[in-house]
Motif scaffolding. Sequence first.
Motif, short mmCIF file in Angstrom:
data_model
loop_
_atom_site.label_atom_id
_atom_site.label_comp_id
_atom_site.label_asym_id
_atom_site.label_seq_id
_atom_site.Cartn_x
_atom_site.Cartn_y
_atom_site.Cartn_z
N ALA A 23 0.84 -1.20 0.00
CA ALA A 23 0.00 0.00 0.00
C ALA A 23 0.88 1.24 0.00
O ALA A 23 2.05 1.22 0.42
CB ALA A 23 -0.92 0.01 1.21
N LYS A 92 -12.36 9.01 6.16
CA LYS A 92 -11.00 8.55 5.90
C LYS A 92 -10.88 8.25 4.41
O LYS A 92 -11.81 7.71 3.80
CB LYS A 92 -10.68 7.29 6.73
CG LYS A 92 -10.67 7.53 8.23
CD LYS A 92 -10.35 6.23 8.98
CE LYS A 92 -10.34 6.47 10.48
NZ LYS A 92 -10.07 5.21 11.23
N ASP A 93 -9.74 8.59 3.84
CA ASP A 93 -9.55 8.42 2.40
C ASP A 93 -9.81 6.98 1.97
O ASP A 93 -10.40 6.73 0.90
CB ASP A 93 -8.13 8.84 1.99
CG ASP A 93 -7.90 10.34 2.18
OD1 ASP A 93 -8.88 11.10 2.07
OD2 ASP A 93 -6.75 10.74 2.42
N GLU A 94 -9.35 6.03 2.77
CA GLU A 94 -9.50 4.62 2.39
C GLU A 94 -10.94 4.13 2.49
O GLU A 94 -11.25 3.02 2.05
CB GLU A 94 -8.58 3.74 3.24
CG GLU A 94 -8.86 3.77 4.74
CD GLU A 94 -8.09 4.85 5.47
OE1 GLU A 94 -7.97 4.74 6.71
OE2 GLU A 94 -7.62 5.81 4.81
N GLU A 95 -11.82 4.95 3.07
CA GLU A 95 -13.23 4.56 3.20
C GLU A 95 -14.11 5.23 2.16
O GLU A 95 -15.34 5.16 2.24
CB GLU A 95 -13.73 4.91 4.60
CG GLU A 95 -13.02 4.14 5.72
CD GLU A 95 -13.45 4.60 7.10
OE1 GLU A 95 -14.15 5.64 7.19
OE2 GLU A 95 -13.07 3.94 8.09
N ASP A 97 -15.01 6.04 -2.04
CA ASP A 97 -14.87 5.82 -3.48
C ASP A 97 -15.79 6.82 -4.18
O ASP A 97 -16.49 7.61 -3.53
CB ASP A 97 -15.17 4.38 -3.88
CG ASP A 97 -16.59 3.94 -3.55
OD1 ASP A 97 -17.45 4.81 -3.27
OD2 ASP A 97 -16.87 2.73 -3.60
N LYS A 240 -12.59 -1.09 -4.50
CA LYS A 240 -11.59 -1.29 -3.46
C LYS A 240 -10.20 -1.43 -4.09
O LYS A 240 -10.06 -2.01 -5.17
CB LYS A 240 -11.91 -2.56 -2.65
CG LYS A 240 -13.25 -2.51 -1.93
CD LYS A 240 -13.49 -3.80 -1.16
CE LYS A 240 -14.84 -3.76 -0.44
NZ LYS A 240 -15.10 -5.02 0.32
N THR A 241 -9.20 -0.90 -3.40
CA THR A 241 -7.82 -1.06 -3.83
C THR A 241 -7.22 -2.25 -3.09
O THR A 241 -7.17 -2.27 -1.85
CB THR A 241 -7.00 0.21 -3.51
OG1 THR A 241 -7.57 1.32 -4.20
CG2 THR A 241 -5.55 0.04 -3.95
#
Length: 273
Positions: A23, A92-95, A97, A240-241
């Motif tokens: 990541a 949060k950025d990862e949450e 899309d 998702k990444t």
Amino acid sequence: MKILVTAKRIPDPGQKIKLKGNALDLSAANWQLNQFDEYAVEAALRLTEDGAAPATRQGSVTVVSLGPSDVQQQLRSALAMGADKAIRVEAKDEELDAAIVAKTLEKLVRRDQPDLVLMGKLAADNEGNDVGQRLAALLGWPQATFACSIQVTDGGKALLVGREVDNGVEIKKVRLPAVVTVDLRIISPHAVKGARTAATFAYPEGPRYASLKGIRAAKDKPIEALTVAGLGVGTGLVVKTHGSELPPARQAGKKVGSVAELVEKLRSEAKVL
């Protein structure tokens, strides 16, 4: 005219990319306002002011960003440019899309009823450019993407938008309310004409710098704090990444002595012929 502008924070594109596991490691990233969103803020300010007398405003500009608490730094930058107020949606950025961002913006638009949503054409960190289109579809509003010029027409009820297309510029008329995403040339001197700006007036090239007065004023301008869940938006990611990896290192180039040798190497080694 009441305008809502999106403002995403992105890591400095000039920084060296680091990986931690599979990541991106953004723990030491320098964050900045997405360039195209900065252009959208500039376009919104031009639409609501008299270019020859920018202190005279007709309308309001609200800037919204989804992110953690320190995204306030980018929001304050937009407020220092001249935006009237800001909204930060805790996330949060990862949450996030594109689908979640578009649905969150839809909730804000339906609540605040702006005449226009202005966005950068894409986010420079992931090259995504579908939030504007998704938002227009959710709202059922007309849209114009990749705008290089905007002119208020029909007494403030519509916009003439010049769109960057493959073979030139397409002129599109959209009724308000609408969603418009802006391209690079929107910050050229004659690109934006508000209802009160003379046709011959020319802005300086590029987005405006925040003045000392603007920076001081930004400290007192309101930033509303909201949450994605509080707006009634689900948090299940559609995209998702699963991992990131650096591209292979470039090999050293080779010098050739003739065109014939070049052609032979392209055929036998590079295998592109």
